[in-house]
Scaffold this motif. Structure first.
Motif, PDB file in Angstrom:
ATOM      1  N   PRO A  61      18.113  43.406 -83.951  1.00  0.00           N
ATOM      2  CA  PRO A  61      18.462  44.391 -82.913  1.00  0.00           C
ATOM      3  C   PRO A  61      19.883  44.255 -82.395  1.00  0.00           C
ATOM      4  N   ASP A  62      20.485  43.074 -82.552  1.00  0.00           N
ATOM      5  CA  ASP A  62      21.860  42.894 -82.119  1.00  0.00           C
ATOM      6  C   ASP A  62      22.858  43.593 -83.044  1.00  0.00           C
ATOM      7  N   LEU A  63      22.387  44.054 -84.208  1.00  0.00           N
ATOM      8  CA  LEU A  63      23.261  44.748 -85.152  1.00  0.00           C
ATOM      9  C   LEU A  63      23.042  46.256 -85.158  1.00  0.00           C
ATOM     10  N   VAL A  64      21.925  46.710 -84.610  1.00  0.00           N
ATOM     11  CA  VAL A  64      21.560  48.128 -84.723  1.00  0.00           C
ATOM     12  C   VAL A  64      22.637  49.034 -84.162  1.00  0.00           C
ATOM     13  N   GLU A  65      23.110  48.737 -82.960  1.00  0.00           N
ATOM     14  CA  GLU A  65      24.098  49.606 -82.333  1.00  0.00           C
ATOM     15  C   GLU A  65      25.392  49.664 -83.141  1.00  0.00           C
ATOM     16  N   GLY A  66      25.684  48.607 -83.872  1.00  0.00           N
ATOM     17  CA  GLY A  66      26.905  48.574 -84.662  1.00  0.00           C
ATOM     18  C   GLY A  66      26.892  49.505 -85.852  1.00  0.00           C
ATOM     19  N   THR A  67      25.730  50.032 -86.224  1.00  0.00           N
ATOM     20  CA  THR A  67      25.638  50.935 -87.376  1.00  0.00           C
ATOM     21  C   THR A  67      25.876  52.392 -86.987  1.00  0.00           C
ATOM     22  N   VAL A  68      26.072  52.667 -85.699  1.00  0.00           N
ATOM     23  CA  VAL A  68      26.237  54.054 -85.255  1.00  0.00           C
ATOM     24  C   VAL A  68      27.433  54.709 -85.940  1.00  0.00           C
ATOM     25  N   ASP A  69      28.499  53.969 -86.160  1.00  0.00           N
ATOM     26  CA  ASP A  69      29.712  54.525 -86.758  1.00  0.00           C
ATOM     27  C   ASP A  69      29.745  54.396 -88.279  1.00  0.00           C
ATOM     28  N   CYS A  70      28.633  53.959 -88.878  1.00  0.00           N
ATOM     29  CA  CYS A  70      28.592  53.857 -90.335  1.00  0.00           C
ATOM     30  C   CYS A  70      28.515  55.249 -90.962  1.00  0.00           C
ATOM     31  N   PRO A  71      29.081  55.439 -92.148  1.00  0.00           N
ATOM     32  CA  PRO A  71      28.963  56.729 -92.833  1.00  0.00           C
ATOM     33  C   PRO A  71      27.518  56.969 -93.265  1.00  0.00           C
ATOM     34  N   PRO A  72      27.156  58.214 -93.548  1.00  0.00           N
ATOM     35  CA  PRO A  72      25.793  58.509 -94.010  1.00  0.00           C
ATOM     36  C   PRO A  72      25.448  57.699 -95.257  1.00  0.00           C
ATOM     37  N   ASN A  73      24.175  57.253 -95.309  1.00  0.00           N
ATOM     38  CA  ASN A  73      23.650  56.507 -96.457  1.00  0.00           C
ATOM     39  C   ASN A  73      24.360  55.168 -96.683  1.00  0.00           C
ATOM     40  N   CYS A  74      24.938  54.639 -95.638  1.00  0.00           N
ATOM     41  CA  CYS A  74      25.566  53.322 -95.758  1.00  0.00           C
ATOM     42  C   CYS A  74      24.483  52.273 -96.002  1.00  0.00           C
ATOM     43  N   GLY A  75      24.722  51.409 -96.990  1.00  0.00           N
ATOM     44  CA  GLY A  75      23.754  50.360 -97.293  1.00  0.00           C
ATOM     45  C   GLY A  75      23.983  49.090 -96.510  1.00  0.00           C
ATOM     46  N   HIS A  76      25.085  49.015 -95.745  1.00  0.00           N
ATOM     47  CA  HIS A  76      25.427  47.878 -94.887  1.00  0.00           C
ATOM     48  C   HIS A  76      25.656  46.593 -95.674  1.00  0.00           C
ATOM     49  N   THR A  77      25.956  46.715 -96.965  1.00  0.00           N
ATOM     50  CA  THR A  77      26.251  45.551 -97.795  1.00  0.00           C
ATOM     51  C   THR A  77      27.756  45.320 -97.830  1.00  0.00           C
ATOM     52  N   PRO A  78      28.213  44.154 -98.310  1.00  0.00           N
ATOM     53  CA  PRO A  78      29.660  43.928 -98.423  1.00  0.00           C
ATOM     54  C   PRO A  78      30.349  44.954 -99.328  1.00  0.00           C
ATOM     55  N   ALA A  79      29.589  45.564-100.249  1.00  0.00           N
ATOM     56  CA  ALA A  79      30.177  46.564-101.141  1.00  0.00           C
ATOM     57  C   ALA A  79      30.453  47.885-100.430  1.00  0.00           C
ATOM     58  N   ASP A  80      29.817  48.093 -99.273  1.00  0.00           N
ATOM     59  CA  ASP A  80      30.052  49.325 -98.505  1.00  0.00           C
ATOM     60  C   ASP A  80      31.292  49.107 -97.637  1.00  0.00           C
ATOM     61  N   VAL A  81      32.436  49.521 -98.170  1.00  0.00           N
ATOM     62  CA  VAL A  81      33.714  49.188 -97.521  1.00  0.00           C
ATOM     63  C   VAL A  81      33.872  49.864 -96.170  1.00  0.00           C
ATOM     64  N   ASP A  82      33.161  50.966 -95.940  1.00  0.00           N
ATOM     65  CA  ASP A  82      33.269  51.670 -94.657  1.00  0.00           C
ATOM     66  C   ASP A  82      32.175  51.272 -93.679  1.00  0.00           C
ATOM     67  N   CYS A  83      31.412  50.234 -93.987  1.00  0.00           N
ATOM     68  CA  CYS A  83      30.342  49.781 -93.089  1.00  0.00           C
ATOM     69  C   CYS A  83      30.955  49.313 -91.772  1.00  0.00           C
ATOM     70  N   ALA A  84      30.414  49.818 -90.674  1.00  0.00           N
ATOM     71  CA  ALA A  84      30.968  49.510 -89.360  1.00  0.00           C
ATOM     72  C   ALA A  84      30.508  48.161 -88.820  1.00  0.00           C
ATOM     73  N   LEU A  85      29.594  47.498 -89.510  1.00  0.00           N
ATOM     74  CA  LEU A  85      29.073  46.234 -88.990  1.00  0.00           C
ATOM     75  C   LEU A  85      30.139  45.144 -88.975  1.00  0.00           C
TER      76      LEU A  85
END
Length: 338
Positions: free
Chosen positions: A278-302
């Protein structure tokens, strides 16, 4: 001529079993189920039961509330039948591995039913805390809608600051246990609840169970005799906590699960996996659509979320290890804490 078997008339009418009595499943051993009546004074009054044919393929697990017919006396050699399973309020599941699948689907294993909270037992030293295991348990608890409780043992050997700092953003309830400490704070959190205890070998879970239920070994022996077997490392056993006062309040139940060493999370969706952090959930708000939140997702907002100090970088690393493990990758070289 002798009629064929297919000519026998069949009916969908099933008996109502209006005389069935309520029971709680406290042990499962090779087709035999140990049950106790809600009004039984102790769990020694075990009713041995088998599953009725009309249940079909429905599984019966520890924690299930069932209806029993037949010989419910609990006398030696008596055998009752489980004819109904009440709707479960919660189901704690796991898979053997994160990518534990077959062509037919995921191999889910129901650990217990109707649990209220998951007590994650972790030692502060000898062995050191394994936050990766705790993270997995938290994901499983949140996915099952079961409240987590962190029980930190061996508090006489090390302080809890490092572990509590790791979970500072979660407001995770916890209790500290020392060999000579009063267990009243823990008993208060267990009162009136069905609590599942999980923990790695050596963390002091068995010692804790024996302190909470002084007759635990005798009680386990009673339920193990249900299937004429033994209390193995893969069986779960429900134990009634002894009364802690004269007010007649329900002291609760604990379910000891000595066979669980880890929680495979193949049955947990990617969305539910994130909700275990839950401490990471809010950080995904600015992620692009269909972001996998992995290191390969260069635009991941986490990454920016962690860099801004909103979450512990170790939490993000743990989350991404779980993502990699669910994808069938081998993250072991990155897992010093699991």
């Amino acid at each position: 001529m002798r009629p064929g078997r297919s000519s026998r008339p069949r009916t969908r009418t099933r008996p109502q079993h209006s005389d069935a009595v309520d029971g709680l499943v406290v042990s499962v051993d090779r087709g035999r189920y140990g049950c106790v009546r809600p009004d039984a004074p102790t769990e020694d009054d075990i009713i041995t039961a088998m599953r009725a044919r009309e249940l079909g393929r429905k599984s019966v697990v520890v924690g299930d509330r069932v209806a029993l017919v037949g010989d419910t006396s609990g006398a030696p050699g008596a055998l009752a039948r489980i004819v109904r399973i009440a709707e479960r309020t919660s189901v704690l599941r796991r898979t053997a591995d994160d990518d534990d699948t077959t062509p037919e689907g995921r191999l889910e294993r129901v650990v217990v039913a109707n649990a209220d909270q998951l007590v994650i037992v972790s030692a502060l030293a000898d062995p050191p805390p394994r936050t990766g295991f705790v993270d997995r348990c938290l994901v499983a608890a949140y996915d099952a809608d079961v409240e987590p409780l962190l029980c930190l043992t061996k508090a006489d050997l090390a302080g809890p600051e490092a572990v509590l700092n790791y979970y500072a953003e979660l407001d995770l309830p916890y209790v500290l246990v020392r060999p000579d400490s009063d267990l009243a704070p823990l008993r208060q959190r267990l009162a009136g609840q069905i609590s599942v205890l999980v923990g790695h070998s050596g963390v002091g879970k068995s010692t804790l169970v024996n302190r909470l239920v002084p007759d635990a070994l005798r009680a386990v022996g009673a339920v193990s005799a249900v299937g004429k077997g033994r209390h193995t490392s893969t069986s779960a056993v429900a134990l009634r906590l002894p009364p802690s006062g004269a007010d007649g309040a329900d002291p609760g139940w604990i379910i000891d699960t000595p066979g669980i060493r880890s929680f495979g999370l193949a049955h947990v969706s990617a969305e539910s996996l994130l909700h275990g952090f839950p401490d990471l959930v809010e950080g995904t708000v600015d992620c692009p659509p269909n972001c996998g939140h992995t290191p390969a997702d260069v635009d991941c907002a986490l990454d920016a979320w962690v860099d801004a100090g909103h979450a512990d970088p170790r939490r993000l690393a743990s989350y991404r290890r779980l993502l990699a493990s669910r994808a069938g990758e081998d993250p072991r070289e990155e897992r010093p804490d699991t």
